[in-house]
Design a protein around this motif. Structure first.
Motif, PDB file in Angstrom:
ATOM      1  N   ASP A 298     -41.041  -3.551  39.448  1.00 23.50           N
ATOM      2  CA  ASP A 298     -41.537  -2.213  39.099  1.00 23.50           C
ATOM      3  C   ASP A 298     -41.625  -2.034  37.591  1.00 23.50           C
ATOM      4  O   ASP A 298     -42.614  -1.505  37.063  1.00 23.50           O
ATOM      5  CB  ASP A 298     -40.620  -1.145  39.708  1.00 23.50           C
ATOM      6  CG  ASP A 298     -40.553  -1.227  41.208  1.00 23.50           C
ATOM      7  OD1 ASP A 298     -41.597  -1.095  41.847  1.00 23.50           O
ATOM      8  OD2 ASP A 298     -39.452  -1.433  41.743  1.00 23.50           O
ATOM      9  N   TYR A 299     -40.589  -2.476  36.891  1.00 25.70           N
ATOM     10  CA  TYR A 299     -40.625  -2.399  35.425  1.00 25.70           C
ATOM     11  C   TYR A 299     -41.759  -3.255  34.865  1.00 25.70           C
ATOM     12  O   TYR A 299     -42.396  -2.885  33.861  1.00 25.70           O
ATOM     13  CB  TYR A 299     -39.289  -2.838  34.831  1.00 25.70           C
ATOM     14  CG  TYR A 299     -38.198  -1.812  34.933  1.00 25.70           C
ATOM     15  CD1 TYR A 299     -38.249  -0.640  34.189  1.00 25.70           C
ATOM     16  CD2 TYR A 299     -37.118  -2.009  35.786  1.00 25.70           C
ATOM     17  CE1 TYR A 299     -37.250   0.304  34.284  1.00 25.70           C
ATOM     18  CE2 TYR A 299     -36.103  -1.058  35.888  1.00 25.70           C
ATOM     19  CZ  TYR A 299     -36.180   0.095  35.136  1.00 25.70           C
ATOM     20  OH  TYR A 299     -35.186   1.033  35.236  1.00 25.70           O
TER      21      TYR A 299
ATOM     22  N   PHE B 287     -35.645   1.134  41.312  1.00 28.16           N
ATOM     23  CA  PHE B 287     -36.669   0.614  40.413  1.00 28.16           C
ATOM     24  C   PHE B 287     -36.224  -0.770  39.946  1.00 28.16           C
ATOM     25  O   PHE B 287     -35.311  -0.905  39.142  1.00 28.16           O
ATOM     26  CB  PHE B 287     -36.818   1.568  39.227  1.00 28.16           C
ATOM     27  CG  PHE B 287     -38.236   1.754  38.781  1.00 28.16           C
ATOM     28  CD1 PHE B 287     -39.196   2.253  39.654  1.00 28.16           C
ATOM     29  CD2 PHE B 287     -38.620   1.453  37.487  1.00 28.16           C
ATOM     30  CE1 PHE B 287     -40.503   2.456  39.235  1.00 28.16           C
ATOM     31  CE2 PHE B 287     -39.925   1.652  37.062  1.00 28.16           C
ATOM     32  CZ  PHE B 287     -40.872   2.147  37.945  1.00 28.16           C
TER      33      PHE B 287
ATOM     34  N   GLY C 163     -43.289   0.979  41.192  1.00 27.72           N
ATOM     35  CA  GLY C 163     -43.723   0.900  39.799  1.00 27.72           C
ATOM     36  C   GLY C 163     -45.183   1.256  39.636  1.00 27.72           C
ATOM     37  O   GLY C 163     -45.583   1.874  38.651  1.00 27.72           O
TER      38      GLY C 163
ATOM     39  N   SER D 227     -35.370   5.732  38.459  1.00 27.54           N
ATOM     40  CA  SER D 227     -34.695   4.692  37.682  1.00 27.54           C
ATOM     41  C   SER D 227     -33.353   5.119  37.115  1.00 27.54           C
ATOM     42  O   SER D 227     -32.514   4.276  36.793  1.00 27.54           O
ATOM     43  CB  SER D 227     -35.588   4.239  36.522  1.00 27.54           C
ATOM     44  OG  SER D 227     -35.724   5.277  35.571  1.00 27.54           O
TER      45      SER D 227
ATOM     46  N   SER E 173     -46.506   4.355  37.507  1.00 24.57           N
ATOM     47  CA  SER E 173     -47.546   4.067  36.512  1.00 24.57           C
ATOM     48  C   SER E 173     -48.718   5.030  36.681  1.00 24.57           C
ATOM     49  O   SER E 173     -49.327   5.459  35.689  1.00 24.57           O
ATOM     50  CB  SER E 173     -48.026   2.621  36.663  1.00 24.57           C
ATOM     51  OG  SER E 173     -46.998   1.712  36.371  1.00 24.57           O
TER      52      SER E 173
ATOM     53  N   PHE F 245     -45.073  -1.391  35.347  1.00 21.01           N
ATOM     54  CA  PHE F 245     -45.131  -0.279  34.399  1.00 21.01           C
ATOM     55  C   PHE F 245     -45.387  -0.777  32.982  1.00 21.01           C
ATOM     56  O   PHE F 245     -46.213  -0.221  32.245  1.00 21.01           O
ATOM     57  CB  PHE F 245     -43.821   0.507  34.469  1.00 21.01           C
ATOM     58  CG  PHE F 245     -43.793   1.722  33.598  1.00 21.01           C
ATOM     59  CD1 PHE F 245     -44.533   2.849  33.927  1.00 21.01           C
ATOM     60  CD2 PHE F 245     -43.026   1.742  32.447  1.00 21.01           C
ATOM     61  CE1 PHE F 245     -44.505   3.972  33.111  1.00 21.01           C
ATOM     62  CE2 PHE F 245     -42.992   2.854  31.635  1.00 21.01           C
ATOM     63  CZ  PHE F 245     -43.730   3.977  31.964  1.00 21.01           C
TER      64      PHE F 245
END
Length: 594
Positions: free
Chosen positions: A25-26, A21, A360, A179, A364, A29
C-alpha cells in the motif's frame, strides 16, 4: 450498557486490525506521488526551454504558458482536470458521509449541476472566452474599475484560503485511519510534493497530473463499490437495508428555509453554490480559458458535467454501502471512527484490507482528488497575484525572470499558509457542510458582483462596491453566527437511525449522549447552509440596484457589448445604433465565438 460481546475484542483491537496499511500500500501511494513529481518537473523543464529557444518579443510569454498553457490545451485532459479539481476529497469522503448520516436527499444536487452547466454555456464562458482574459477578475476591471477588480480578487483569495485547508485535511484523515500516521505529518509530506510540482510545472503539470489522478480516483471508487457490494450479498441487500433506515426516501418538499435539506434548498441553494464554484471561480475558469476556442470550452463543459454526475453518483452509492455494511454496528457510536469523515476509510480497510496494494490504491485516489484541488487552487492564486495584484501596481512590465519567480513564490507561500490553516479545520465539523458554509462568505457576494455586471449594465462601479460590501458583511454575520449556534448545540441536525446491536467487540458507550433537539426561536442564521451563496448574491445585486437612486446610472453606450450577457445585447445595443456607438466589430467577434 456495553454491546453484546461475542469475542474478547475491544474497539481498540478492531481499530488496530483496520490499520493494515502494508508495504504494498505504501508502495502504491509513493508511486502516485513520484509520478506527479516527474510530470511537474518534465513540463517545467520543457516550457522553460521552449520559451528560451523562441526568444519571443512578447513579454511575459512564460506567464501565458504557466497559467493557461499558451491557450493550446486539449479538450479531454482539460475536462478530466476539471473533474479532478472539483471532485476533491471533500466530495469523495464528504458525500459518502453525508449519505450515511442524513440519507440520499443530497443526490438531488444533480438538478443544480444541470443549472450550472446551462448558466456557464450561455452566460459565463461566452463572455470570458470572447474577452481572452487570463484572470477571471480582469472582467471586473473591464466592466467596472480597478477597485472592483481588487475587491473581487481579494474575495477569491479569501474563499480559496478557506477551502484549501479543508481539501488538505480530508485525505489526511483517511490516511490516519488506515495507517495510524499523524495527520499533520502526512499533510506536510504530501502538500510539499504538491506545492513543488505545481510551482515547477504550472497549468500543464496541474492538468496532466489531474488526468492521472482522475484515473486512480475512478478506479478506486469502482473497486470499492464492486467488492463492498459483493461482500454484503448484492445490491438488493443494500437497497433493503437503506430503505428500512430511511436513507433512501422521496424528496422533502417542505418550504421551510431553515430545514437542513429540502428539494428546494438543494436545487436552488445548492445549484447557485455550484454556479459560483464553477462559473466565476478562477480555479475552474482558468482551465476553460486554456482551450483554443469557445467550442472547445463547450465540449469540455459537456464532458465535465456528465463525468461529475457519474462520480457523485458513485460517492452517494458508497454512503449507502457504508450503512449497509455497518447497519448493526455503527462505527461512530463505538468510536471505531474517531471522526465522521473517517467512515469511508474504515469501509475501505474492511473490504480491501486483506488485499495488498488495493487499500493503498483507494487512499491514493482520495489524495489524488485533493491534490488536484490543491494544485489548481495554488496555480489560480498565482494567476490572481500576478494579473490582479502586481501588474496593476507596476509602471514597468515585469521581465520573464521576475514573472517566473513571482508565480512560483506565490505557489509556495500560499501552499504554506493553507498547510498551517489545517490546524483550524481539524477543530470544525464535517467537511461537506463546512466547505459549503465557510466559502460562501465571500463566494456569494463575488457571484453577485459578476451577475450585476453581466445582467444589469446600468450599474456603476460605486454601486457594485456598495453591494459587495453589504453582501460580505451580511454573509459574515449569518455564517459566523450559524457556526457559533452549531457549536453551542443551538442548531442540531437530526441524523438517520443507527444501531450497535450486532457489534462483535466491546466498546464504551458511557459518553454517548442524547442530543437536545428542543425547539428554539428561528432567526436568519438558522437558514440552511445551502442557501448561503444565493443569499449573498441576492443581497449584493439588490443593494447595488437600489443604490443607483443615489449614485445614478452607467452610460450603457460606453460599455463594450462583450461585457454584457449575450442574450441581452440585442436589447441594449440595437443593430440600428451599432454604428453610432462603434460596436460593430464587437458584435461580429461575439457572433463568431458564440
Amino acid at each position: 450498557m456495553n454491546s453484546t460481546v461475542v469475542q474478547a475484542l475491544s474497539v481498540q483491537d478492531i481499530s488496530k486490525s483496520l490499520q493494515g496499511f502494508g508495504t504494498a500500500d505504501y508502495a502504491v501511494f509513493s508511486c502516485m506521488l513520484a509520478v506527479c513529481l516527474i510530470i511537474g518537473v518534465y513540463f517545467g523543464w520543457k516550457d522553460h526551454k521552449r520559451c528560451r529557444q523562441q526568444k519571443t518579443s512578447r513579454r511575459n510569454s512564460e506567464a501565458l504558458d504557466y497559467l493557461v498553457g499558451g491557450r493550446k490545451l486539449k479538450i479531454f485532459p482539460v475536462a478530466m482536470s476539471l473533474v479532478a479539481s472539483f471532485i476533491s476529497g471533500i466530495a469523495l469522503i464528504g458525500a459518502s458521509t453525508e449519505t450515511y448520516l442524513y440519507g440520499i436527499h443530497f443526490g438531488f444536487i444533480f438538478f443544480g449541476i444541470i443549472m450550472m452547466a446551462i448558466s456557464m454555456n450561455f452566460l459565463f464562458i461566452p463572455i470570458f472566452h470572447a474577452l481572452e482574459i487570463t484572470s477571471v477578475y480582469e472582467y471586473l476591471y473591464l466592466r467596472f474599475d480597478e477597485r472592483v477588480r481588487l475587491l473581487g480578487s481579494i474575495l477569491f483569495t479569501i474563499a480559496t484560503l478557506l477551502h484549501l485547508p479543508i481539501v488538505i485535511f480530508v485525505p489526511a484523515l483517511a490516511f490516519n485511519q488506515v495507517s495510524g500516521i499523524n495527520v499533520h505529518f502526512i499533510t506536510t509530506v504530501v502538500c510539499t510534493v504538491c506545492i513543488f510540482y505545481t510551482g515547477v510545472g504550472g497549468i500543464k503539470a496541474v492538468v496532466w497530473t489531474d488526468v492521472l489522478q482522475t484515473i486512480v480516483m475512478v478506479g478506486s471508487l469502482v473497486l470499492i463499490m464492486w467488492k463492498g457490494t459483493a461482500d454484503i450479498g448484492g445490491i438488493g441487500v443494500l437497497i433493503e437495508r437503506n430503505l428500512a433506515s430511511g436513507r433512501i426516501e422521496p424528496p422533502n418538499l417542505n418550504l421551510d428555509p431553515t430545514e437542513r435539506m429540502t428539494l428546494w434548498t438543494i436545487v436552488f441553494g445548492g445549484g447557485v453554490f455550484w454556479i459560483a464554484k464553477n462559473s466565476i471561480h478562477q480555479m475552474m475558469v482558468q482551465r476553460y480559458l486554456s482551450l483554443p476556442t469557445f467550442r472547445d470550452a463547450q465540449r469540455a463543459l459537456f464532458v465535465y458535467t456528465i463525468c461529475i454526475i457519474c462520480l457523485l453518483s458513485m460517492c452517494f452509492y458508497n454512503g449507502l454501502l457504508i450503512y449497509a455494511t455497518f447497519h448493526d454496528c455503527d462505527p461512530l457510536t463505538t468510536k471505531l471512527a474517531r471522526a465522521k469523515d473517517q467512515l469511508l476509510p474504515i469501509l475501505v480497510m474492511k473490504v480491501l484490507g486483506g488485499y495488498p496494494g488495493l487499500a493503498g490504491l483507494f487512499i491514493s485516489g482520495i489524495f489524488s482528488a485533493s491534490l488536484s484541488s490543491l494544485s489548481t487552487g495554488l496555480n489560480s492564486l498565482a494567476a490572481i497575484v500576478l494579473e490582479d495584484f502586481v501588474k496593476p501596481l507596476l509602471k514597468n512590465r515585469l521581465t520573464e525572470r521576475q514573472t517566473r519567480y513571482l508565480m512560483r513564490g506565490t505557489v509556495f507561500v500560499f501552499g504554506a499558509i493553507a498547510l498551517v490553516l489545517v490546524i483550524v479545520v481539524e477543530k470544525l465539523g464535517t467537511v461537506l457542510q463546512l466547505s459549503m458554509s465557510l466559502v460562501p462568505i465571500s463566494l456569494g457576494p463575488l457571484l453577485g458582483i459578476f451577475l450585476t455586471g453581466m445582467l444589469l449594465p446600468w450599474i456603476k462601479p460605486k454601486s457594485a462596491l456598495i453591494g459587495a460590501a453589504t453582501g460580505l458583511l451580511a454573509m459574515g454575520y449569518i455564517v459566523i453566527r450559524a457556526q457559533i449556534a452549531i457549536a453551542s448545540k443551538e442548531i442540531i441536525y437530526p441524523v438517520k437511525p443507527v444501531s450497535t446491536e450486532g457489534c462483535i467487540y466491546d466498546f464504551d458507550n458511557s459518553t454517548v449522549q442524547e442530543e437536545n433537539s428542543a425547539s428554539v426561536e428561528k432567526s436568519i442564521h438558522h437558514v440552511s447552509f445551502l442557501y448561503y451563496t444565493l443569499i449573498g448574491a441576492v443581497i449584493t445585486s439588490v443593494t447595488a440596484l437600489l443604490s443607483i437612486t443615489c449614485i445614478g446610472q452607467q452610460d450603457i453606450s460606453k460599455l463594450n457589448p462583450l461585457l454584457i450577457a449575450p442574450f441581452l445585447r440585442k436589447y441594449f445595443y440595437p443593430p440600428e445604433n451599432s454604428n453610432k456607438i462603434g460596436v460593430v466589430h464587437c458584435f461580429e467577434e461575439a457572433d463568431t465565438k458564440l
